[in-house]
Design a protein around this motif. Structure first.
Motif, mmCIF file in Angstrom:
data_model
loop_
_atom_site.group_PDB
_atom_site.id
_atom_site.type_symbol
_atom_site.label_atom_id
_atom_site.label_comp_id
_atom_site.label_asym_id
_atom_site.label_seq_id
_atom_site.Cartn_x
_atom_site.Cartn_y
_atom_site.Cartn_z
ATOM 1 N N ASP A 17 -0.545 64.799 -106.901
ATOM 2 C CA ASP A 17 -0.098 65.388 -105.638
ATOM 3 C C ASP A 17 1.419 65.584 -105.712
ATOM 4 O OD1 ASP A 17 1.052 65.283 -102.833
ATOM 5 O OD2 ASP A 17 -1.073 65.351 -102.359
ATOM 6 N N PRO A 18 1.905 66.795 -105.440
ATOM 7 C CA PRO A 18 3.349 67.044 -105.566
ATOM 8 C C PRO A 18 4.197 66.176 -104.633
ATOM 9 C CG PRO A 18 2.241 68.949 -104.610
ATOM 10 C CD PRO A 18 1.170 67.996 -105.045
ATOM 11 N N ARG A 19 3.643 65.773 -103.495
ATOM 12 C CA ARG A 19 4.404 64.890 -102.590
ATOM 13 C C ARG A 19 4.572 63.513 -103.214
ATOM 14 N NH1 ARG A 19 0.343 65.826 -97.762
ATOM 15 N NH2 ARG A 19 -0.971 65.519 -99.600
ATOM 16 N N ASN A 20 3.557 63.041 -103.901
ATOM 17 C CA ASN A 20 3.647 61.759 -104.583
ATOM 18 C C ASN A 20 4.670 61.836 -105.714
ATOM 19 O OD1 ASN A 20 3.088 59.099 -105.318
ATOM 20 N ND2 ASN A 20 1.287 59.653 -106.499
ATOM 21 N N ILE A 21 4.620 62.905 -106.483
ATOM 22 C CA ILE A 21 5.597 63.071 -107.562
ATOM 23 C C ILE A 21 7.007 63.107 -106.976
ATOM 24 C CG2 ILE A 21 6.419 64.638 -109.366
ATOM 25 C CD1 ILE A 21 3.425 65.398 -109.811
ATOM 26 N N ALA A 22 7.188 63.821 -105.866
ATOM 27 C CA ALA A 22 8.513 63.907 -105.238
ATOM 28 C C ALA A 22 9.018 62.526 -104.817
ATOM 29 C CB ALA A 22 8.462 64.847 -104.035
ATOM 30 N N THR A 23 8.142 61.693 -104.264
ATOM 31 C CA THR A 23 8.589 60.356 -103.855
ATOM 32 C C THR A 23 8.993 59.520 -105.063
ATOM 33 O OG1 THR A 23 6.363 59.363 -103.876
ATOM 34 C CG2 THR A 23 7.126 60.332 -101.777
ATOM 35 N N HIS A 24 8.379 59.791 -106.205
ATOM 36 C CA HIS A 24 8.714 59.039 -107.417
ATOM 37 C C HIS A 24 10.125 59.360 -107.920
ATOM 38 C CE1 HIS A 24 4.647 57.757 -107.223
ATOM 39 N NE2 HIS A 24 4.686 57.153 -108.389
ATOM 40 N N ILE A 28 11.231 55.423 -107.881
ATOM 41 C CA ILE A 28 11.332 54.783 -109.199
ATOM 42 C C ILE A 28 12.780 54.531 -109.606
ATOM 43 C CG2 ILE A 28 10.944 55.147 -111.672
ATOM 44 C CD1 ILE A 28 8.110 55.991 -110.994
ATOM 45 N N PRO A 29 13.685 55.512 -109.467
ATOM 46 C CA PRO A 29 15.078 55.186 -109.800
ATOM 47 C C PRO A 29 15.644 54.033 -108.961
ATOM 48 C CG PRO A 29 14.795 57.549 -109.741
ATOM 49 C CD PRO A 29 13.516 56.947 -109.214
ATOM 50 N N LEU A 30 15.266 53.963 -107.690
ATOM 51 C CA LEU A 30 15.724 52.833 -106.863
ATOM 52 C C LEU A 30 15.206 51.507 -107.387
ATOM 53 C CD1 LEU A 30 15.512 54.099 -103.164
ATOM 54 C CD2 LEU A 30 17.553 53.311 -104.393
ATOM 55 N N ILE A 31 13.951 51.483 -107.790
ATOM 56 C CA ILE A 31 13.365 50.241 -108.302
ATOM 57 C C ILE A 31 14.015 49.846 -109.629
ATOM 58 C CG2 ILE A 31 11.243 49.182 -109.198
ATOM 59 C CD1 ILE A 31 9.746 51.001 -107.098
ATOM 60 N N VAL A 32 14.196 50.804 -110.522
ATOM 61 C CA VAL A 32 14.837 50.509 -111.810
ATOM 62 C C VAL A 32 16.258 49.998 -111.576
ATOM 63 C CG1 VAL A 32 15.691 51.511 -113.968
ATOM 64 C CG2 VAL A 32 13.404 52.100 -113.128
ATOM 65 N N GLN A 113 7.496 54.498 -102.821
ATOM 66 C CA GLN A 113 6.381 54.626 -103.759
ATOM 67 C C GLN A 113 5.036 54.584 -103.038
ATOM 68 O OE1 GLN A 113 8.048 55.860 -106.367
ATOM 69 N NE2 GLN A 113 6.534 54.801 -107.579
ATOM 70 N N PHE A 114 4.893 53.644 -102.128
ATOM 71 C CA PHE A 114 3.613 53.507 -101.439
ATOM 72 C C PHE A 114 3.348 54.660 -100.479
ATOM 73 C CE2 PHE A 114 3.970 49.031 -102.913
ATOM 74 C CZ PHE A 114 2.817 49.043 -103.687
ATOM 75 N N VAL A 115 4.389 55.252 -99.926
ATOM 76 C CA VAL A 115 4.209 56.463 -99.115
ATOM 77 C C VAL A 115 3.635 57.570 -100.005
ATOM 78 C CG1 VAL A 115 5.429 58.306 -97.881
ATOM 79 C CG2 VAL A 115 5.938 55.909 -97.363
ATOM 80 N N GLY A 116 4.197 57.711 -101.197
ATOM 81 C CA GLY A 116 3.687 58.722 -102.124
ATOM 82 C C GLY A 116 2.236 58.500 -102.484
ATOM 83 N N HIS A 117 1.873 57.252 -102.704
ATOM 84 C CA HIS A 117 0.484 56.969 -103.069
ATOM 85 C C HIS A 117 -0.455 57.098 -101.874
ATOM 86 C CE1 HIS A 117 0.556 56.313 -107.312
ATOM 87 N NE2 HIS A 117 1.790 55.843 -107.144
ATOM 88 N N TYR A 118 0.079 57.000 -100.672
ATOM 89 C CA TYR A 118 -0.725 57.311 -99.488
ATOM 90 C C TYR A 118 -1.106 58.795 -99.538
ATOM 91 C CZ TYR A 118 -1.838 58.505 -94.688
ATOM 92 O OH TYR A 118 -2.455 58.995 -93.567
ATOM 93 N N TYR A 119 -0.134 59.654 -99.837
ATOM 94 C CA TYR A 119 -0.423 61.090 -99.965
ATOM 95 C C TYR A 119 -1.420 61.343 -101.097
ATOM 96 C CZ TYR A 119 3.623 62.165 -96.999
ATOM 97 O OH TYR A 119 4.509 62.253 -95.973
ATOM 98 N N GLU A 120 -1.232 60.636 -102.197
ATOM 99 C CA GLU A 120 -2.102 60.814 -103.356
ATOM 100 C C GLU A 120 -3.525 60.359 -103.051
ATOM 101 O OE1 GLU A 120 -2.812 62.106 -107.141
ATOM 102 O OE2 GLU A 120 -0.731 61.893 -106.515
ATOM 103 N N GLY A 121 -3.637 59.336 -102.197
ATOM 104 C CA GLY A 121 -4.949 58.770 -101.910
ATOM 105 C C GLY A 121 -5.462 57.919 -103.053
ATOM 106 N N ARG A 122 -4.532 57.405 -103.838
ATOM 107 C CA ARG A 122 -4.909 56.618 -105.003
ATOM 108 C C ARG A 122 -3.876 55.514 -105.230
ATOM 109 N NH1 ARG A 122 -6.588 58.722 -110.994
ATOM 110 N NH2 ARG A 122 -7.531 56.748 -111.552
#
Length: 174
Positions: A17-24, A28-32, A113-122
């Motif tokens: 899902d492009p919204r999930n990719i966008a949240t990454h 991800i940079p914040l987490i790293v 990240q979890f917002v993105g995975h909400y959009y992904e549904g996975r």
């Protein structure tokens, strides 16, 4: 050992899902950065270099990335070097500033990240395979390369295995 295509394909299968990719691109940079900040203490300056657990973790990560692909390994090394620099700058500040910067970045990154995975549904990839934690940052760099039109053969190989990024349906009013 899995190849670059194997790792990216497995991770990408959880991120179509492009919204999930966008949240990454933010999460991800914040987490790293957060992990690097938090691992920058204890640290010691020796010969102008800040030695800390963060440096050991970054060196091991870069070694892993370089073994997968020289180009991506070098980019990841540069990005982790920037994170190490920020971590060192914060590590020599007060404990409150160092710890709050690391914890806030960590929590905000995971919320995104979890917002993105909400959009992904996975669920996130690391739930099924812990290697997703080290592949996530590489995935973001690869997706950025794909968006810039770089590495078309790699993009095609990943999409052949994981499928294309789903195009969102436009809401139409009748």
């Amino acid at each position: 050992m899995k190849t670059l295509v194997d790792h990216l394909s497995q991770y990408a299968s959880y991120h179509r899902d492009p919204r999930n990719i966008a949240t990454h691109f933010v999460g991800i940079p914040l987490i790293v950065l957060a992990v690097t900040i938090l691992l920058s203490r204890p640290g010691w300056e020796i010969a102008g270099m800040w030695l800390s657990p963060a440096l050991l973790a970054a060196a091991a990560s870069v070694w892993f990335y370089l073994r997968l692909d020289l180009r991506f390994g070098l980019v990841m090394g540069l990005l982790l070097g920037l994170c190490l620099w920020v971590g060192q700058v914060l590590a020599v500040q007060t404990t409150t500033l160092w710890l709050s910067a690391g914890l806030v970045a960590f929590v905000v990154g995971w919320i995104i990240q979890f917002v993105g995975h909400y959009y992904e549904g996975r669920k996130p990839a690391f739930v099924d395979d812990v290697s997703g934690l080290i592949i996530g940052p590489l995935f973001v760099v690869a997706e950025a390369a794909f968006m810039l039109g770089l590495c078309p053969a790699l993009k095609q190989a990943v999409e052949n295995n994981a499928g294309p990024v789903a195009m969102r349906q436009k809401n139409t009013v009748m």
